[in-house]
Motif scaffolding. Sequence first.
Motif, short mmCIF file in Angstrom:
data_model
loop_
_atom_site.label_atom_id
_atom_site.label_comp_id
_atom_site.label_asym_id
_atom_site.label_seq_id
_atom_site.Cartn_x
_atom_site.Cartn_y
_atom_site.Cartn_z
N ARG A 214 1.06 -1.47 -0.16
CA ARG A 214 0.31 0.06 0.12
C ARG A 214 1.19 1.68 -0.08
O ARG A 214 0.61 1.77 -0.91
CB ARG A 214 -0.87 0.12 1.42
CG ARG A 214 -1.84 1.53 1.47
CD ARG A 214 -2.45 1.00 2.99
NE ARG A 214 -1.04 1.49 3.63
CZ ARG A 214 -1.22 1.43 4.49
NH1 ARG A 214 -2.31 1.16 6.16
NH2 ARG A 214 -0.23 1.83 5.91
N ASP A 215 1.76 1.09 0.42
CA ASP A 215 2.78 2.55 1.20
C ASP A 215 2.87 2.91 -0.64
O ASP A 215 3.44 3.92 -0.99
CB ASP A 215 3.80 2.40 2.19
CG ASP A 215 2.94 1.96 2.91
OD1 ASP A 215 1.36 3.02 3.36
OD2 ASP A 215 3.79 1.81 4.78
N THR B 24 1.43 3.93 -2.40
CA THR B 24 0.39 5.80 -2.95
C THR B 24 1.59 6.95 -2.30
O THR B 24 1.29 7.72 -2.84
CB THR B 24 -0.06 5.39 -1.01
OG1 THR B 24 0.65 5.00 -0.40
CG2 THR B 24 -1.45 4.15 -1.34
N GLN B 25 2.98 5.72 -1.72
CA GLN B 25 3.67 6.48 -1.34
C GLN B 25 4.52 6.93 -2.81
O GLN B 25 5.23 8.10 -2.82
CB GLN B 25 4.43 6.78 -0.07
CG GLN B 25 3.15 6.68 0.85
CD GLN B 25 4.27 6.00 1.41
OE1 GLN B 25 5.42 6.70 2.11
NE2 GLN B 25 3.11 6.18 2.96
N GLU B 26 4.96 6.02 -3.51
CA GLU B 26 6.34 5.90 -4.36
C GLU B 26 5.82 6.48 -5.88
O GLU B 26 6.69 6.85 -6.28
CB GLU B 26 6.83 4.93 -3.87
CG GLU B 26 8.11 5.15 -2.48
CD GLU B 26 9.37 4.02 -2.33
OE1 GLU B 26 10.03 3.59 -3.20
OE2 GLU B 26 9.06 2.90 -1.23
N HIS C 174 4.32 7.61 -7.66
CA HIS C 174 3.92 9.59 -8.64
C HIS C 174 3.86 9.50 -9.88
O HIS C 174 4.18 8.83 -10.00
CB HIS C 174 4.37 10.43 -7.61
CG HIS C 174 5.89 10.32 -6.90
ND1 HIS C 174 6.78 11.09 -8.13
CD2 HIS C 174 6.53 9.67 -6.48
CE1 HIS C 174 7.82 10.70 -8.00
NE2 HIS C 174 7.73 9.81 -6.50
#
Length: 286
Positions: free
Chosen positions: A172-173, A176-178, A180
């Motif tokens: 998930r991280d 959602t975070q990397e 982009h």
Amino acid sequence: MSGARIAILIDGGFFLKRLPHLVAANRCDSPLKIAACIRHLCRNHIKMLTGHQGERWQQHLYRIYYYDAVPYDGKAHHPIDNRPIDYSKTPVAQERHALFDLLRKERKLALRLGKVARDHDWTLSPRLTKRALKSRVAVRALDGLTVAPGGADLPTTLTLTPEQVRQLVELRDFWTQEVHGGAVSLGLKQKGVDMRIGLDISTLTFKDQVDTIVLVAGDSDFVPAAKLARREGVEFILDPLWQQVNADLFEHIDGLQSGLKKPGAAAEAVAELAPPLPAAPDAADH
């Protein structure tokens, strides 16, 4: 070398990539300043090769050849940011066109332009691609989820081990975070630039237009053209803008020097990138 005829060939894409590492940011933050850096680099090369330091340094210059590609002017839709992109209106394209307009007005400078074409669709960066492929292990934790015939949802309660929970949280991280907008790029490829460099080296050589060729480039694609020039008696100098070059390239050039000072050097004077090379073997050997 007071009567030397010198041609300076600059791989523009390589030059623009290396320039921020060689000069202060406020010296290369506009097309006008970049054009000034090109003049400064060429003047320093003439100075090192001829010893001439006056304002008439261009009398030793046959011509400057600047190679680059016309920016891509197509349109695309960003797959992550979900927005349309008109590449002809991006700051990079506008600044590159402004630089080209300035260079067209420079004395003794020939602009050689290839093009940028769309070679393939959007791709994820190699580093993130490896991680995305490894995420298949975490997805296996969802194997217990099923859908009933007809599409009716079944209960979604899952029993997960602590390790599976950890893997799913990392997955998930990651997404959602990397992953982009900056993690993907459209497959644009520069075409025709290397060919133009090789053709100009051949023309300058066979028409006996110059005594010395200075090539500002960072790869070894030029080697066949350099060998041809040296066989015909043309001195061939490489300026890799202080980027490391393979040792085996030395046998195909007559010298290595930089028109811009070494990064972090205290002295303002431009120094040679390496000591003078030993006498080159007979050109017929190459």
